[in-house]
Design an enzyme around this catalytic site. Sequence first.
Site, short mmCIF file in Angstrom:
data_model
loop_
_atom_site.label_atom_id
_atom_site.label_comp_id
_atom_site.label_asym_id
_atom_site.label_seq_id
_atom_site.Cartn_x
_atom_site.Cartn_y
_atom_site.Cartn_z
N LYS A 12 48.68 31.37 42.39
CA LYS A 12 48.20 29.99 42.53
C LYS A 12 49.09 28.94 41.86
O LYS A 12 48.66 27.81 41.61
CB LYS A 12 46.76 29.82 42.02
N HIS A 51 54.05 38.61 42.54
CA HIS A 51 53.34 38.02 41.40
C HIS A 51 53.54 38.89 40.16
O HIS A 51 52.86 38.67 39.14
CB HIS A 51 51.84 37.93 41.67
N SER A 87 42.64 26.57 40.24
CA SER A 87 43.05 27.03 41.56
C SER A 87 42.74 28.52 41.74
O SER A 87 42.27 28.95 42.81
CB SER A 87 44.55 26.76 41.75
#
Length: 290
Positions: free
Chosen positions: A42, A103, A133
């Site tokens: 995010k 990620h 988020s």
Amino acid sequence: LRRFPLKLVKGVPLMEPIADGWDIVENFQAFPDDLIISTYPKAGTTWVQEIVDLIYNDGDAVKCQRAPTFVRIPFLEIISPPPLPSGVEMLGKMPRPRIIKTHLPFHLVPRSIWENKCKVIYVARNAKDNTVSYYHFDRMNKTQPDPGTWDQYITKFIKGEVAWGPWSDHVKGYWAEKNNHQILYLFYEDLKENPRQQTVKILDFLERVLPKDIIDKIVELTSFSSMKNNPMTNYTFFPKNLFDHSVSPFMRKGEVGDWQNHFSEQQRQLFDRAYARWMDGVDIPFRDLL
Ligand code: A3P
């Protein structure tokens, strides 16, 4: 599909299928011309993916947006339930040069990526907006653990008990290593403030040159409203049992400072105390936090 529990891989909580298939990810073989886009979830991954893919395609939207982001730029560590392909499997079929999303925190990045001296673009986002988020994302992404209430989520986030682990370790891990590797460290807030300047920074890092009008076009095509309305970038191509946009759209707000609409004074104080601990002696120029 279901909400997967988290399982530790070298101390980092990852979704169960990723943890179970970890050796596939760990043994990923990179090529020197691979470009890695790495973020904490995010932080602006999809945005930078789109900028980079348009750069690779000389701003040709038709060529670039022929397929959803997820297909054009495989997600390195994702391991989906069969028959869906894993990220590593998808990458095996990609023409070079490949663009790869991850990620993974720095210390979990497959060794081959560093051995091949791949370029990495890292994007960081201020901790509070990142929390907000991620909370809304975990509500709509039906494979991530249930976020609970906003108040419960803040506590989980502070403890790092969320998929891909603590935000602080992530942003600090890449920051500490950025001069030892080819890492371009970007901030979401800079992209918001001056997308053109940041796009040129990415071009320079990639050692590419594009005419001024093409750069303008890329900036336009990667604005929040363009990407929100583009079915190839807004993740509406995912089935509803994976991403439920009626709960919260993937392209949610795209703003800096939305945390102010979420944190109570008490929550802010709790978060600020944790933040002070994380950032003690670290000098990462985050903005828009107070
Ligand atoms: P919000 O939830 O605050 O709206 P990621 O791609 O890493 O999952 O990050 C998603 C976040 O980036 C979401 O934040 C999304 O709206 C925002 N985002 C995506 N594209 C953007 C763009 N072109 N401009 C600004 N923000 C964007």
